[in-house]
Write a protein that holds these residues in place. Structure first.
Motif, PDB file in Angstrom:
ATOM      1  N   ALA A 141      62.888  28.842  62.462  1.00 30.96           N
ATOM      2  CA  ALA A 141      63.923  28.816  61.427  1.00 30.96           C
ATOM      3  C   ALA A 141      63.342  28.705  60.028  1.00 30.96           C
ATOM      4  O   ALA A 141      64.023  29.008  59.052  1.00 30.96           O
ATOM      5  CB  ALA A 141      64.890  27.674  61.687  1.00 30.96           C
ATOM      6  N   GLY A 142      62.098  28.236  59.901  1.00 31.68           N
ATOM      7  CA  GLY A 142      61.520  28.084  58.573  1.00 31.68           C
ATOM      8  C   GLY A 142      60.126  27.503  58.635  1.00 31.68           C
ATOM      9  O   GLY A 142      59.601  27.215  59.717  1.00 31.68           O
ATOM     10  N   GLU A 143      59.550  27.330  57.441  1.00 34.68           N
ATOM     11  CA  GLU A 143      58.202  26.775  57.367  1.00 34.68           C
ATOM     12  C   GLU A 143      57.939  26.149  56.012  1.00 34.68           C
ATOM     13  O   GLU A 143      58.619  26.447  55.030  1.00 34.68           O
ATOM     14  CB  GLU A 143      57.157  27.855  57.652  1.00 34.68           C
ATOM     15  N   MET A 144      56.949  25.268  55.999  1.00 33.72           N
ATOM     16  CA  MET A 144      56.452  24.671  54.762  1.00 33.72           C
ATOM     17  C   MET A 144      54.939  24.814  54.800  1.00 33.72           C
ATOM     18  O   MET A 144      54.293  24.357  55.738  1.00 33.72           O
ATOM     19  CB  MET A 144      56.844  23.194  54.676  1.00 33.72           C
ATOM     20  N   GLU A 163      60.474  27.168  52.994  1.00 33.70           N
ATOM     21  CA  GLU A 163      61.471  28.227  53.160  1.00 33.70           C
ATOM     22  C   GLU A 163      62.148  28.100  54.520  1.00 33.70           C
ATOM     23  O   GLU A 163      61.489  27.878  55.531  1.00 33.70           O
ATOM     24  CB  GLU A 163      60.793  29.594  53.062  1.00 33.70           C
ATOM     25  N   VAL A 164      63.477  28.238  54.508  1.00 35.57           N
ATOM     26  CA  VAL A 164      64.258  28.236  55.740  1.00 35.57           C
ATOM     27  C   VAL A 164      65.113  29.498  55.739  1.00 35.57           C
ATOM     28  O   VAL A 164      65.700  29.861  54.707  1.00 35.57           O
ATOM     29  CB  VAL A 164      65.140  26.973  55.855  1.00 35.57           C
ATOM     30  N   LYS A 181      71.638  22.898  57.422  1.00 40.36           N
ATOM     31  CA  LYS A 181      71.322  22.074  58.596  1.00 40.36           C
ATOM     32  C   LYS A 181      70.276  20.992  58.298  1.00 40.36           C
ATOM     33  O   LYS A 181      69.887  20.243  59.161  1.00 40.36           O
ATOM     34  CB  LYS A 181      70.849  22.948  59.758  1.00 40.36           C
ATOM     35  N   GLY A 182      69.800  20.950  57.041  1.00 44.45           N
ATOM     36  CA  GLY A 182      68.813  19.940  56.659  1.00 44.45           C
ATOM     37  C   GLY A 182      67.411  20.216  57.164  1.00 44.45           C
ATOM     38  O   GLY A 182      66.573  19.317  57.217  1.00 44.45           O
ATOM     39  N   LYS A 222      64.536  19.753  54.540  1.00 42.56           N
ATOM     40  CA  LYS A 222      64.281  18.326  54.328  1.00 42.56           C
ATOM     41  C   LYS A 222      63.440  17.762  55.473  1.00 42.56           C
ATOM     42  O   LYS A 222      62.523  16.961  55.251  1.00 42.56           O
ATOM     43  CB  LYS A 222      65.599  17.571  54.200  1.00 42.56           C
ATOM     44  N   GLN A 223      63.721  18.194  56.694  1.00 44.06           N
ATOM     45  CA  GLN A 223      62.923  17.739  57.841  1.00 44.06           C
ATOM     46  C   GLN A 223      61.466  18.155  57.693  1.00 44.06           C
ATOM     47  O   GLN A 223      60.560  17.408  58.068  1.00 44.06           O
ATOM     48  CB  GLN A 223      63.486  18.303  59.149  1.00 44.06           C
ATOM     49  N   LEU A 224      61.232  19.339  57.142  1.00 45.83           N
ATOM     50  CA  LEU A 224      59.857  19.798  56.925  1.00 45.83           C
ATOM     51  C   LEU A 224      59.136  18.916  55.919  1.00 45.83           C
ATOM     52  O   LEU A 224      57.976  18.542  56.120  1.00 45.83           O
ATOM     53  CB  LEU A 224      59.860  21.260  56.451  1.00 45.83           C
TER      54      LEU A 224
END
Length: 94
Positions: free
Chosen positions: A24-27, A43-44, A51-52, A55-57
């Motif tokens: 779904a995304g990456e940092m 980026e998500v 879905k936050g 922020k979790q990343l």
């Protein structure tokens, strides 16, 4: 259900987030010496907005820094804003 996977090498690394088994995304980050890293991009995918996950990343990056005695330089605007808004994350700032 989310899962975060980290890939790290001597110069760069990435935290990837998966939602229901799909990426779904990456940092991404770049090492700045041995004791700190620069968060340069978060980026998500639009399909997962709200879905936050971004922020979790950021939290995953901060937790990694804490566990390994590292400091963080958040150049990515999202990571910088998230850390600025959450005082409990600021202990890892370089």
């Amino acid at each position: 259900m989310t899962e975060i996977r980290q890939t790290n090498n001597e110069k760069k690394g990435v935290f990837e987030i998966y939602f229901d088994g799909k990426k779904a995304g990456e940092m991404t980050y770049t090492w700045a010496g041995e004791d700190k890293f620069i968060i340069d991009h978060t980026e998500v995918d639009e399909a997962y907005n709200g879905k936050g996950l971004a922020k979790q990343l950021v939290y995953a990056g901060v937790n990694y820094a804490r566990k390994n005695g590292k400091k963080v330089i958040p150049l990515c605007p999202y990571a910088k804003a998230t850390i600025a808004k959450n005082a409990e994350l600021q202990d890892v700032l370089a």
